[in-house]
Every structure is written in structure tokens, then in C-alpha cells.
Design a protein around this motif. Structure first.
Motif: not given
Length: 105
Positions: A15, A19, A43, A51-53
Motif C-alpha cells: 500500500v 499510494c 486509504r 488496504h482499500r485505496v
């Protein structure tokens, strides 16, 4: 104005790198796209299953989104081939109309 939310699931451990890529490459490109009124990168807090981004962007109108994402803008997420290595699944997009101005708390 239309709010577009691009959502991707990123495996744990990737992540930070993903990111950083989005912040350095994708957000500046969006800012130079005709009809894009701005955007932000979010995030999820939880790390349990990755993780959801989210990339939340604001667009002037449907014409601007069509110019960016093509005629199937409502269902077509935009991503580069290099970004797929970060994602657990292909990304998804959803769209919203702004109902009220942002509140100040």
C-alpha cells in the motif's frame, strides 16, 4: 459536478508504494485533465486483509468524464498496466452527484 470514486484493493505490504505512485503520477495527471476540478487519495485504516485505496475526483460534467475515461465512463475504471501489479483485483468506479456543499465543522 460529478464525484468519481476509483477503488482498488491492495495487498498488505504494497500500500505505501502504491499510494506513493498514485500521489506522484496519477493525481498530478488528473489535475492536468480538462474538466477535472480536483481530487484526493484515501486509504483504509484497517490492514487485516490488505488496504482499500480510493481516488476521489471531482469532474465538471459528463462530457469531461467521457473525455477522460471514454464512452463507458460510468463503468470503466482507468488504470495503467503497471498499476495492476499492486492490485489484488481490478479496480471499480462509482459516481455521485453533489447534493450539498462541504460542511465546515
Amino acid at each position: 459536478m460529478i464525484v468519481r470514486i476509483w477503488a482498488g484493493q491492495v495487498p498488505a505490504g504494497r500500500v505505501e508504494e502504491f499510494c506513493a505512485h498514485l500521489a506522484a503520477q496519477v493525481l498530478p495527471q488528473l489535475g492536468r485533465t480538462d474538466g477535472c476540478l480536483g481530487g484526493e487519495l484515501l486509504r483504509s485504516v484497517s490492514e487485516e486483509n490488505g488496504h482499500r485505496v480510493l481516488v476521489v475526483s471531482r469532474w465538471r460534467d459528463e462530457e469531461a468524464l467521457r473525455g477522460y475515461a471514454g464512452p463507458m465512463w460510468r463503468i470503466r475504471p482507468v488504470w495503467s498496466e503497471g498499476e495492476l501489479r499492486y492490485l489484488a483485483h481490478p479496480p471499480e468506479v462509482t459516481h455521485f452527484l453533489q447534493v450539498t456543499a462541504p460542511a465546515t465543522l
